[in-house]
Design an enzyme around this catalytic site. Sequence first.
Site, PDB file in Angstrom:
ATOM      1  N   GLY A  47      44.577  45.375  41.684  1.00 23.63           N
ATOM      2  CA  GLY A  47      43.598  45.258  42.756  1.00 23.63           C
ATOM      3  C   GLY A  47      42.211  44.961  42.219  1.00 23.63           C
ATOM      4  O   GLY A  47      41.493  44.100  42.738  1.00 23.63           O
ATOM      5  N   ASP A  48      41.818  45.674  41.167  1.00 26.88           N
ATOM      6  CA  ASP A  48      40.521  45.421  40.537  1.00 26.88           C
ATOM      7  C   ASP A  48      40.457  44.020  39.952  1.00 26.88           C
ATOM      8  O   ASP A  48      39.441  43.324  40.073  1.00 26.88           O
ATOM      9  CB  ASP A  48      40.273  46.444  39.427  1.00 26.88           C
ATOM     10  N   SER A  49      41.534  43.605  39.301  1.00 33.47           N
ATOM     11  CA  SER A  49      41.545  42.295  38.642  1.00 33.47           C
ATOM     12  C   SER A  49      41.488  41.161  39.667  1.00 33.47           C
ATOM     13  O   SER A  49      40.797  40.158  39.454  1.00 33.47           O
ATOM     14  CB  SER A  49      42.797  42.157  37.767  1.00 33.47           C
TER      15      SER A  49
END
Length: 418
Positions: free
Chosen positions: A176-178
């Site tokens: 999700g962060d990436s």
Amino acid sequence: MTTNESNNASSGPLAGIKVLELGTLIAGPFCSRMLAEFGADVIKIETPDGGDPLRQWRVLKDGTSLWWSVQSRNKKSLTLNLKDARGQEIARKLALDADIIIENYRPGVLEKWSLGYEQLKAINPATVMVRLSGFGQTGPMKDQPGFGAVGESMGGLRYVSGFPDRPPLRVGISIGDSLAALHGVIGAMMALRHRDVTGGRWNGKTGNDCVAGQGQMVDVALYEAVFNMMESLVPEYDVAGVVRERTGGALPGIVPSNTYTTGDGENIVIAGNGDAIFKRLMLAIGRDDMANDPQLARNDGRVPRTAEIDEAIQSWCATQTIVSALDTLKKADVPVGKIYSVRDMLTDPQFLARRMFEQHAFADGSPVKLPAITPKLSATPGETRWLGPQLGQHTDEVLQSLGFDAQGIAVLRADGVV
């Protein structure tokens, strides 16, 4: 190869672009990492009392995360206490001189420090600020903390991951962060392009003498970045009332595409969902009857018989080793692949031929292998100029560029500002 920043001047398509990173952990730092890999001059602001928490995440070497060597390669580390007015003023000077500002604080935090987008834009109309947060800069949830795991859940990815008879699974990385970081990079490049065609960088002046292109804010919410990857999820529900569910290793409605197990216990992915590919696959595994079945000639005919097709493929795989299965299906021109661990990657001819690993060395001379930079540009490829820096390694250099002398820096350091 030992990386040495003094011998590696910035090059690449983003050479000359100045980036200020006000972020920790994954989304913001990954965004600026990619810009740094392609030549941008990235200054990362860290707190003097320990810096980015990522420095202590996962596997450590000499007290510092091995992840850090990748996530912060090519960046300059400046320690700065942003709760101190002097620290805020230093950050403001850097922000006003930056082409791109990347931040992933909760909405409103930068505004308290007079570093918000509207505050900087009032001085520098060309300001481009990438703001990564859990839920975006607006809406009823904007003030809530939102890590990647929450974004993956709310954005729909977790709901469709795993097996139907078990709770949802997470992907084994902080996807999700990436994904948010990648959206941030794309947004930054589009905003920078717009700024340049509308006038370019700010000339540092205000009033009638101000010359600048039009900057903008790039508002990236983690859950929206994940949601953007969810393919036909919305129209399928809106038009047909279909809620996509967990289906294990299969890809529902596209047959066959699944994970199977060979006789020696290896997992193999077979994607025989093209009509011509399906026929080649069936012939290769000795199922001429299915290859020549008119009902199975098209995907819409195969879908109702998914279980039957999967059973036929699994039965064949169970009689094969991973080597024989791969060899047979590759010869039949069927998309197939073993599910790789990192151990497989490091010896794989394709990875090696594409030079997907770089050899570097830490300051103590010990070797470390890093993933190579992606994507591959033919004329201006990215490069690793140095590994993730020590905390505050570039503090004096950055402050001197702003006009601070040794005595001034010493005072800031004694007061805990840097």
